[in-house]
Design a protein around this motif. Structure first.
Motif, short mmCIF file in Angstrom:
data_model
loop_
_atom_site.label_atom_id
_atom_site.label_comp_id
_atom_site.label_asym_id
_atom_site.label_seq_id
_atom_site.Cartn_x
_atom_site.Cartn_y
_atom_site.Cartn_z
N VAL A 88 -21.38 -55.64 58.44
CA VAL A 88 -21.08 -56.61 59.52
C VAL A 88 -22.38 -57.22 60.19
O VAL A 88 -22.33 -58.40 60.56
CB VAL A 88 -20.30 -55.95 60.80
CG1 VAL A 88 -20.09 -57.00 61.86
CG2 VAL A 88 -18.82 -55.50 60.16
N LYS A 89 -23.34 -56.29 60.29
CA LYS A 89 -24.48 -57.11 60.65
C LYS A 89 -25.26 -58.02 59.27
O LYS A 89 -25.62 -59.03 59.78
CB LYS A 89 -25.76 -55.92 60.91
CG LYS A 89 -25.23 -55.04 62.05
CD LYS A 89 -26.34 -53.99 62.20
CE LYS A 89 -25.95 -52.90 63.42
NZ LYS A 89 -26.29 -51.38 63.26
N GLU A 92 -23.27 -61.40 59.46
CA GLU A 92 -22.80 -61.73 61.04
C GLU A 92 -22.37 -63.34 61.36
O GLU A 92 -22.14 -63.82 62.26
CB GLU A 92 -23.74 -61.24 62.20
CG GLU A 92 -25.47 -61.73 61.73
CD GLU A 92 -26.28 -61.19 62.69
OE1 GLU A 92 -25.95 -60.22 63.43
OE2 GLU A 92 -27.49 -61.25 62.44
N ARG A 97 -16.24 -59.90 59.52
CA ARG A 97 -16.09 -59.35 60.84
C ARG A 97 -15.32 -58.19 61.07
O ARG A 97 -14.60 -57.55 60.21
CB ARG A 97 -15.23 -60.65 61.22
CG ARG A 97 -13.69 -60.52 60.75
CD ARG A 97 -12.91 -61.83 61.49
NE ARG A 97 -11.54 -61.96 61.05
CZ ARG A 97 -11.07 -62.12 59.77
NH1 ARG A 97 -12.15 -62.49 58.91
NH2 ARG A 97 -9.81 -62.23 59.52
#
Ligand code: SF4
Ligand code: SF4
Length: 296
Positions: A88-89, A92, A97
């Motif tokens: 997710v990072k 981003e 998501r």
């Protein structure tokens, strides 16, 4: 992290619980996932998955011990829907998501060409769809959940009910984790997975086992009912009794935990002690033989 209170209630999120002791390696869950995703387009959730290559659910086998006391365990693995997910990072910008219900989705449009996302997952849970140039993962069959299904397909097809999907608030899930001894994969990574396992020791711990025999009427026979104790540094850790085959097992011992002592005793056949050292694998003690005690 949001506090749990009236203003921010502990909303229900999806978790998966897999019992390693219940998995028979039938691969129904793998096939159901392929059946659902290969060649099917679910806009907003996923592009079609390829028929060839490793799917987004796969089974890993671990074999412990040595003949005749061998134990094979099967661990189904997929995206863990981590709460602190490196993918997710890395995505981003919208490529990956995290939904409010805990599910992690790789966007089939925004993630196009993002091979770096495959490497972002420390669990190897993202596979690369080469024809479409897309990273893809098991997204908890969110397209089905969002249209009223009560669980992802892997749950319904498992003949041993080894997989359970639960939608719970984090506090209640934490209680289940504690009371049922659930564990996640590689917690040391700090990713806070939402996929939990029962009996994971079958894959990542060792055992000390053995077969006890005694001379009865001049013949060496399997000895049922012998008392067996596991000791370490003089302290008794556990006890058990040999079964009809004379077998015993002490399981869930940490690998590389070193030296133990096994003490076997029987009222008619005396006692014997055997050292055992758990290293990278389990220990099987062969030829644990007691003698008949000559009655005066
Ligand atoms: S369907 Fe169930 S028993 Fe079969 S491989 Fe998957 S988890 Fe294991
Ligand atoms: S298991 Fe990998 S792909 Fe799934 S959420 Fe965690 S980091 Fe992302």
């Amino acid at each position: 992290m949001k506090p749990v209170c009236a203003r921010w209630p502990d909303m229900d999120k999806w978790n998966l619980i897999i019992d390693v002791a219940g998995c028979e390696n039938c691969n129904n869950c793998v096939l159901a996932s392929k059946d659902e995703l290969v060649g099917n387009d679910f806009p907003g959730y996923t592009a079609p998955h390829p028929a060839q290559g490793r799917g987004v659910i796969h089974i890993e086998r671990t074999v412990r011990g040595a003949a005749p006391l061998v134990d094979a365990a099967y661990v189904p693995k997929m995206c863990n829907h981590c709460d602190d997910a490196p993918c997710v990072k890395a995505g981003e910008d919208g490529a990956v998501r995290k939904r409010d219900d805990g599910i992690v989705i790789i966007d089939p449009v925004k993630a196009k060409g993002r091979r770096d996302l495959v490497d972002a997952c420390p669990y190897g849970a993202i596979v690369w769809n080469d024809p479409l140039q897309l990273p893809q993962s098991w997204f908890f069959d969110a397209h089905l959940l969002d249209t009223g299904a009560g669980a992802p397909r892997c749950v319904g097809v498992c003949p041993t009910q080894a997989i359970e999907a639960v939608k719970l608030g984090d506090a209640l899930m934490a209680q289940r984790v504690k009371t049922e001894g659930l564990r996640a994969l590689q917690p040391e990574l700090g990713t806070r997975p939402r996929v939990y396992y029962k009996n994971l020791h079958r894959a990542d711990h060792g055992f000390i086992a053995g077969s006890v025999a005694a001379t009865v009427g001049g013949r060496l026979e399997c000895l049922e009912g012998a008392d067996v104790a596991l000791l370490r540094a003089g302290a008794q850790l556990a006890t058990t009794v040999t079964d009809v085959f004379g077998d015993f097992k002490f399981d869930a011992l940490p690998l590389h935990s070193g030296a133990y002592l096994v003490r076997v005793s029987h009222p008619d056949h005396g006692a014997i002690e055997r050292p055992a050292s758990v290293g990278a694998d389990s220990v099987v003690l062969h030829d644990v033989e007691l003698e008949a005690i000559t009655q005066p």
